[in-house]
Design an enzyme around this catalytic site. Structure first.
Site, PDB file in Angstrom:
ATOM      1  N   TYR A 196      -1.880  -0.962  10.363  1.00  9.91           N
ATOM      2  CA  TYR A 196      -2.504  -1.560   9.587  1.00  9.91           C
ATOM      3  C   TYR A 196      -0.810  -1.529   8.548  1.00  9.91           C
ATOM      4  CZ  TYR A 196      -3.768  -1.660   4.450  1.00  9.91           C
ATOM      5  OH  TYR A 196      -3.161  -1.934   3.388  1.00  9.91           O
ATOM      6  N   SER A 245       0.894  -1.350  -0.228  1.00  6.65           N
ATOM      7  CA  SER A 245       0.317  -0.687   0.319  1.00  6.65           C
ATOM      8  C   SER A 245       1.247   0.943   0.284  1.00  6.65           C
ATOM      9  CB  SER A 245      -0.843  -0.364   0.868  1.00  6.65           C
ATOM     10  OG  SER A 245      -1.904   1.478   1.336  1.00  6.65           O
ATOM     11  N   LYS A 283       2.417  -4.152   6.827  1.00 10.88           N
ATOM     12  CA  LYS A 283       2.510  -3.347   5.283  1.00 10.88           C
ATOM     13  C   LYS A 283       3.688  -4.207   5.624  1.00 10.88           C
ATOM     14  CE  LYS A 283      -1.431  -4.461   3.420  1.00 10.88           C
ATOM     15  NZ  LYS A 283      -2.026  -5.992   3.121  1.00 10.88           N
TER      16      LYS A 283
HETATM   17  C1  WQD Z   1      -8.941   9.556   0.627  1.00 13.40           C
HETATM   18  C2  WQD Z   1      -9.363  11.263   1.732  1.00 13.40           C
HETATM   19  C3  WQD Z   1      -9.650  11.373   3.803  1.00 13.40           C
HETATM   20  C4  WQD Z   1     -13.647   9.496   4.462  1.00 13.40           C
HETATM   21  C5  WQD Z   1      -6.851   4.133   3.185  1.00 13.40           C
HETATM   22  C6  WQD Z   1      -5.591   3.333   4.035  1.00 13.40           C
HETATM   23  C7  WQD Z   1      -4.941   2.729   2.541  1.00 13.40           C
HETATM   24  C8  WQD Z   1      -5.959   2.249   1.510  1.00 13.40           C
HETATM   25  C9  WQD Z   1      -6.616   3.056   1.590  1.00 13.40           C
HETATM   26  C10 WQD Z   1      -5.740   0.049   2.141  1.00 13.40           C
HETATM   27  C11 WQD Z   1      -8.952  11.194   2.264  1.00 13.40           C
HETATM   28  C12 WQD Z   1     -11.400  11.202   3.180  1.00 13.40           C
HETATM   29  C13 WQD Z   1     -12.702   9.482   4.086  1.00 13.40           C
HETATM   30  C14 WQD Z   1     -15.082  10.049   5.083  1.00 13.40           C
HETATM   31  C15 WQD Z   1     -12.966  11.502   3.985  1.00 13.40           C
HETATM   32  N1  WQD Z   1      -6.386   1.009   2.502  1.00 13.40           N
HETATM   33  N2  WQD Z   1     -12.171  11.197   4.038  1.00 13.40           N
HETATM   34  N3  WQD Z   1     -14.364  11.953   4.651  1.00 13.40           N
HETATM   35  O1  WQD Z   1      -6.846   7.650   4.360  1.00 13.40           O
HETATM   36  O2  WQD Z   1      -6.526   7.790   1.827  1.00 13.40           O
HETATM   37  O3  WQD Z   1      -6.834   5.375   2.596  1.00 13.40           O
HETATM   38  O4  WQD Z   1      -7.497   3.552   2.148  1.00 13.40           O
HETATM   39  O5  WQD Z   1      -4.967  -0.456   1.397  1.00 13.40           O
HETATM   40  O6  WQD Z   1      -3.445   2.544   3.296  1.00 13.40           O
HETATM   41  O7  WQD Z   1      -4.997   4.245   4.696  1.00 13.40           O
HETATM   42  O8  WQD Z   1      -8.302   6.514   1.750  1.00 13.40           O
HETATM   43  O9  WQD Z   1     -10.603   6.612   2.064  1.00 13.40           O
HETATM   44  O10 WQD Z   1     -10.754   6.849   4.266  1.00 13.40           O
HETATM   45  O11 WQD Z   1      -9.889   8.752   2.940  1.00 13.40           O
HETATM   46  O12 WQD Z   1     -12.849  13.242   4.095  1.00 13.40           O
HETATM   47  O13 WQD Z   1     -15.261   9.523   5.925  1.00 13.40           O
HETATM   48  O14 WQD Z   1     -11.031  10.572   1.838  1.00 13.40           O
HETATM   49  O15 WQD Z   1      -9.533  13.077   5.176  1.00 13.40           O
HETATM   50  O16 WQD Z   1      -8.353  12.972   1.924  1.00 13.40           O
HETATM   51  P1  WQD Z   1      -6.646   6.720   2.736  1.00 13.40           P
HETATM   52  P2  WQD Z   1      -9.804   7.025   3.132  1.00 13.40           P
END
Ligand code: WQD
Length: 346
Positions: free
Chosen positions: A158, A133, A162
């Site tokens: 997590y 990741s 990885k």
């Molecule tokens: C994306 C953007 C949030 C939820 C995670 C894991 C990564 C991978 C993908 C497995 C960010 C914003 C999010 C919400 C929001 N997983 N957000 N409101 O954190 O980039 O990555 O998932 O491999 O390892 O860390 O993904 O979708 O949670 O966030 O504003 O309710 O959306 O701040 O900018 P992230 P995400």
């Protein structure tokens, strides 16, 4: 008319194969002429995924229901089938949950990886794709991130599982063990198969933004909370590299083919699996509204701790070496995932 697909004798073991990325990769493997052999404990997947795969492929896909940390089960599989390669997806992946339940994350994510490496080495299976990741890059200094961007201390348990998984494989290869490894660092997988027969099935309240958005747009959840719009990014919103899950699935087939063609000697390479495009949360919302015609209910809230302001890939190495690049648009991914959400509501 059932689609009859020709299968080479090549059986590919897919751990976590009933999961989001695993199931979409199973489709792409079968359509590329391989025979995916799934193993899944269904701790974060539904058996209905197997029905979806059967509908898409026109034939049942073999799936062992079990824990891929179970060495005896793995030995049973390599005795039942001649396995030509393995793709290791099986892992717990909720960042927040990993902080409150670290031991379970280390036990599962590392235990499965160790068992799989040991049994594959015993069986002489050497092509090994590891689901890693972009989270291993932490808060990178420079954008876009390349495979040479330093791996920084993990910001979550997590992410640490990885990083440790990558190190276990790198050290195993460095010790001269006959594994041909690709560490595939995913950015943000989104979307669903265009048939809407398989897609993401988050358990409980989705932590990732796109499944939360589709549930909020469908009226199943309260309005989306945008975690901060005061970042040092072009529009102040968080920026990510959202890659269509079908593009990501195709990256695995390209990586597998690359390894199968390589001589059988110890090797370990890293590839980013992203689009190379940074998209802000606001752009994501606007794209969703444009594609679906549905207003996204949302409010701006405080930043989420541990969030990276901006991360997106330099995807050039995968294109140069694997001959793969993401070619589906953000709009296509959002249209596919909305169709999947509506299928779930039926
Ligand atoms: C994306 C953007 C949030 C939820 C995670 C894991 C990564 C991978 C993908 C497995 C960010 C914003 C999010 C919400 C929001 N997983 N957000 N409101 O954190 O980039 O990555 O998932 O491999 O390892 O860390 O993904 O979708 O949670 O966030 O504003 O309710 O959306 O701040 O900018 P992230 P995400």
């Amino acid at each position: 008319m059932t689609k009859i697909l020709r299968y080479d004798s090549m059986n590919i073991l897919v751990t976590g194969g009933a999961g989001f990325i695993g199931s979409h990769t199973a489709v792409t493997l079968a359509e590329a002429g391989y025979n995916p052999i799934l193993i899944d404990d269904f701790s974060n997947a539904e058996p209905s995924v197997l029905d979806g795969l059967k509908s898409i492929l026109g034939r049942a896909v073999t799936c062992y229901h079990g824990d891929c940390a179970d060495r005896n089960l793995l030995r049973q599989i390599v005795s039942d089938f001649k396995i030509s390669g393995v793709i290791h997806f099986a892992a717990f992946k909720a960042v927040g949950e990993s902080m409150s339940d670290p031991l379970n994350y280390y036990r599962n994510n590392l235990g499965t990886t160790l068992a799989l490496i040991e049994v594959m080495l015993e069986a002489g299976v050497s092509p090994f794709l590891f689901s890693s990741s972009c989270t291993v890059y932490g808060i990178p200094e420079k954008m876009p991130v390349t495979e040479e961007t330093p791996v920084l201390p993990a910001m979550s348990v997590y992410g640490n599982t990885k990083q440790i998984g990558e190190e276990i494989l790198q050290d195993t290869v460095a010790a001269g063990k006959k594994l041909k490894v690709i560490l595939l660092r995913y950015f943000n997988p989104i979307g669903a198969h265009p048939s809407a027969l398989i897609g993401e099935l988050p358990r409980g309240v989705p932590g990732n933004i796109v499944p939360y958005m589709t549930q909020a747009a469908a009226g199943l959840r309260p309005p989306l909370t945008v975690y901060g719009n005061d970042y040092n990014t072009p529009d102040g919103y968080g920026v990510r590299d959202y890659i269509h899950v079908m593009d990501l699935a195709e990256a695995h087939v390209a990586a597998l083919k690359y390894l199968l063609d390589k001589p059988d000697e110890p090797q370990c390479e890293v590839f980013n699996a992203g689009t190379g495009r940074g998209v802000s949360v606001l752009e994501l919302i606007q794209s969703f509204e444009r594609v679906t015609g549905v207003k996204m209910p949302y409010q701006i809230g405080p930043r989420r701790s541990g969030d990276v302001p901006m991360v997106y890939a330099d995807a050039g190495k995968a294109q140069r070496v694997l001959g793969w690049q993401a070619n589906r648009s953000l709009d296509e991914a959002l249209a596919d995932v909305w169709r999947w959400q509506q299928h779930l509501l039926k």
